[in-house]
Design a protein around this motif. Structure first.
Motif, PDB file in Angstrom:
ATOM      1  N   VAL A   1       0.835  -1.206   0.000  1.00 20.48           N
ATOM      2  CA  VAL A   1       0.000   0.000   0.000  1.00 20.48           C
ATOM      3  C   VAL A   1       0.870   1.257   0.000  1.00 20.48           C
ATOM      4  O   VAL A   1       0.600   2.233  -0.721  1.00 20.48           O
ATOM      5  CB  VAL A   1      -0.958  -0.023   1.209  1.00 20.48           C
ATOM      6  CG1 VAL A   1      -1.637   1.325   1.392  1.00 20.48           C
ATOM      7  CG2 VAL A   1      -2.003  -1.108   1.026  1.00 20.48           C
ATOM      8  N   VAL A   2       1.939   1.260   0.814  1.00 18.10           N
ATOM      9  CA  VAL A   2       2.829   2.424   0.859  1.00 18.10           C
ATOM     10  C   VAL A   2       3.535   2.618  -0.475  1.00 18.10           C
ATOM     11  O   VAL A   2       3.688   3.748  -0.959  1.00 18.10           O
ATOM     12  CB  VAL A   2       3.842   2.258   2.008  1.00 18.10           C
ATOM     13  CG1 VAL A   2       4.929   3.322   1.932  1.00 18.10           C
ATOM     14  CG2 VAL A   2       3.129   2.328   3.357  1.00 18.10           C
ATOM     15  N   LYS A   3       3.968   1.519  -1.083  1.00 20.70           N
ATOM     16  CA  LYS A   3       4.597   1.637  -2.402  1.00 20.70           C
ATOM     17  C   LYS A   3       3.620   2.193  -3.433  1.00 20.70           C
ATOM     18  O   LYS A   3       3.979   3.049  -4.250  1.00 20.70           O
ATOM     19  CB  LYS A   3       5.130   0.278  -2.847  1.00 20.70           C
ATOM     20  CG  LYS A   3       6.367  -0.176  -2.081  1.00 20.70           C
ATOM     21  CD  LYS A   3       6.888  -1.491  -2.614  1.00 20.70           C
ATOM     22  CE  LYS A   3       8.141  -1.927  -1.865  1.00 20.70           C
ATOM     23  NZ  LYS A   3       8.654  -3.226  -2.372  1.00 20.70           N
ATOM     24  N   ALA A   4       2.369   1.694  -3.382  1.00 23.80           N
ATOM     25  CA  ALA A   4       1.372   2.196  -4.324  1.00 23.80           C
ATOM     26  C   ALA A   4       1.081   3.682  -4.074  1.00 23.80           C
ATOM     27  O   ALA A   4       0.969   4.478  -5.021  1.00 23.80           O
ATOM     28  CB  ALA A   4       0.088   1.379  -4.201  1.00 23.80           C
ATOM     29  N   LEU A   5       0.965   4.066  -2.783  1.00 26.37           N
ATOM     30  CA  LEU A   5       0.745   5.487  -2.479  1.00 26.37           C
ATOM     31  C   LEU A   5       1.930   6.343  -2.909  1.00 26.37           C
ATOM     32  O   LEU A   5       1.756   7.464  -3.415  1.00 26.37           O
ATOM     33  CB  LEU A   5       0.495   5.659  -0.975  1.00 26.37           C
ATOM     34  CG  LEU A   5      -0.830   5.112  -0.436  1.00 26.37           C
ATOM     35  CD1 LEU A   5      -0.896   5.270   1.067  1.00 26.37           C
ATOM     36  CD2 LEU A   5      -2.016   5.796  -1.107  1.00 26.37           C
ATOM     37  N   GLY A   6       3.151   5.826  -2.696  1.00 26.88           N
ATOM     38  CA  GLY A   6       4.321   6.572  -3.146  1.00 26.88           C
ATOM     39  C   GLY A   6       4.341   6.746  -4.653  1.00 26.88           C
ATOM     40  O   GLY A   6       4.648   7.839  -5.166  1.00 26.88           O
ATOM     41  N   ARG A   7       3.985   5.675  -5.363  1.00 30.94           N
ATOM     42  CA  ARG A   7       3.925   5.781  -6.821  1.00 30.94           C
ATOM     43  C   ARG A   7       2.843   6.765  -7.257  1.00 30.94           C
ATOM     44  O   ARG A   7       3.036   7.567  -8.193  1.00 30.94           O
ATOM     45  CB  ARG A   7       3.639   4.394  -7.413  1.00 30.94           C
ATOM     46  CG  ARG A   7       3.676   4.347  -8.916  1.00 30.94           C
ATOM     47  CD  ARG A   7       5.049   4.641  -9.440  1.00 30.94           C
ATOM     48  NE  ARG A   7       5.088   4.533 -10.895  1.00 30.94           N
ATOM     49  CZ  ARG A   7       6.132   4.867 -11.639  1.00 30.94           C
ATOM     50  NH1 ARG A   7       7.242   5.312 -11.049  1.00 30.94           N
ATOM     51  NH2 ARG A   7       6.104   4.752 -12.950  1.00 30.94           N
ATOM     52  N   LEU A   8       1.674   6.721  -6.550  1.00 27.00           N
ATOM     53  CA  LEU A   8       0.583   7.633  -6.890  1.00 27.00           C
ATOM     54  C   LEU A   8       0.977   9.083  -6.628  1.00 27.00           C
ATOM     55  O   LEU A   8       0.700   9.983  -7.446  1.00 27.00           O
ATOM     56  CB  LEU A   8      -0.656   7.240  -6.069  1.00 27.00           C
ATOM     57  CG  LEU A   8      -1.942   8.025  -6.354  1.00 27.00           C
ATOM     58  CD1 LEU A   8      -2.382   7.792  -7.801  1.00 27.00           C
ATOM     59  CD2 LEU A   8      -3.044   7.603  -5.397  1.00 27.00           C
TER      60      LEU A   8
END
Length: 380
Positions: free
Chosen positions: A95-102
């Motif tokens: 989730v953190v990786k996805a939020l960082g990418r977003l």
């Protein structure tokens, strides 16, 4: 008068001998023996209770608390640590990786693009405009303001010279009047009036100060000797003749009580150890040895008889029954297989033999065996 003898051993060298103790009086010897007897009587039950609590605590630690702690550790690991690790590894991190990418796609990339393609050209233009304005202002300062400032400075210098020439005479007249009307009368007043008056006042103040100092010194001496006679000397006598002997007596009593507690604690430990060994031996002879004798004399022969007369024949019978059942099942499977082959042959006839196909692998008869040293490739 010690209750314990010193341990036997080789004589100590002069360098290793303990420092000699000061000679002790009859009061110390008279206090030591009853104190040690009373302390020993009081400490022995405490030491035995302490040793019993130590044994119970060690048993609880080894038999209850340590297994319980291991079980709680395993339970905590299974209920908390592993779920948290799985939550962190498979939910939080993705989730953190996805939020960082977003965030990178929605915020960082547009900001970088705006800085590179909008703010940078705009800043270059503003800097070029500021340089042009600065160049114009520098030209105005050098070509306009500087000559005007020089002209104004020359004008003010001329005006100042004129005013200085006019004011020299006025200054000389004002100075002569101030000298004869103010300075000379003030000096005469200071020399003949103020200075004598100040000296008289200083002499009077000095005399008053000396008188006050003399009075304060006399009063201090009187109070000092009064306090010394009424307070200090009785306090010194009380300390020297009452408190010091009482303190030394109490120090002797406290030292003897401390040494008696140490000796009593060690002697109580030996007594407790002897009582524990006696109870352990009594428990062994009352419970352990009879149980061992019953196990060795009664249960072991009975177990051997039961093993030889019941268990082993039962095991052999069970193995023979199993072997017979396996043979019966094998015969039944073979009979069923032959019956199926006869039915198939009656319904569909004989099956054709498969034609021989030349293969590179040697056949079973030509292959190498354990009894021969030749192979199909080396055989003539």
């Amino acid at each position: 008068m010690d209750l314990e003898k010193p341990p036997a051993g080789p004589p100590a060298t002069p360098s290793a001998q303990p420092p000699a103790r000061a000679p002790e009086g009859c009061l110390v010897v008279a206090v030591r023996l009853p104190v040690r007897i009373v302390v020993l009587v009081l400490v022995v039950p405490v030491r035995m209770v302490w040793d019993a609590l130590v044994v119970v605590g060690r048993f609880l630690r080894d038999a209850v608390l340590r297994p319980l702690g291991r079980a709680l550790l395993w339970l905590g690991n299974a209920l908390f640590v592993l779920p948290l690790i799985g939550l962190w590894r498979y939910i939080v991190v993705p989730v953190v990786k996805a939020l960082g990418r977003l965030v990178e796609m929605l915020l960082v990339v547009p900001v970088v693009w705006a800085y590179r393609h909008v703010l940078t050209p705009l800043g270059h233009g503003v800097a070029w405009l500021a340089r042009g304005i600065g160049t114009g202002l520098a030209w105005v300062y050098a070509r306009v303001l500087t000559p005007v400032g020089h002209a104004v400075g020359r004008l003010f210098k001329g005006i100042g010279a004129v005013l200085a020439a006019v004011g020299v005479g006025a200054y000389t007249a004002v100075a002569w009047l101030v000298r004869h009307l103010v300075v000379l009368p003030a000096g005469w007043v200071h020399r003949w009036i103020l200075a004598p008056a100040g000296r008289a006042i200083a002499w009077c103040a000095q005399g008053v100060w000396r008188l006050l100092t003399l009075l304060a010194t006399g009063t201090g001496l009187v109070l000092y000797w009064t306090a010394r006679i009424l307070v200090v000397l009785p306090a010194l006598a009380l300390r020297r003749w009452v408190l010091a002997p009482v303190g030394r007596f109490l120090a002797v009593v406290a030292r003897e009580v401390g040494e008696a507690l140490g000796h009593a604690w060690r002697i109580a430990g030996r007594i407790s150890r002897a009582v524990g060994r006696f109870l352990g031996t009594l428990f062994r002879w009352i419970f352990v040895e009879p149980v061992r004798w019953v196990y060795r004399t009664v249960l072991t022969p009975v177990g051997h008889v039961v093993r030889d007369a019941v268990l082993r024949p039962a095991a052999r019978a069970a193995r023979s029954v199993g072997r017979t059942a396996r043979q019966t099942l094998a015969a039944a499977r073979e009979t069923a297989r032959q019956a199926r082959a006869d039915v198939r042959r009656m319904l569909f006839g004989e099956s054709r033999e498969p034609e021989a196909v030349h293969r590179r692998e040697p056949s079973g008869a030509e292959a190498r065996t354990l009894g021969r040293s030749t192979t199909a490739l080396t055989k003539d």
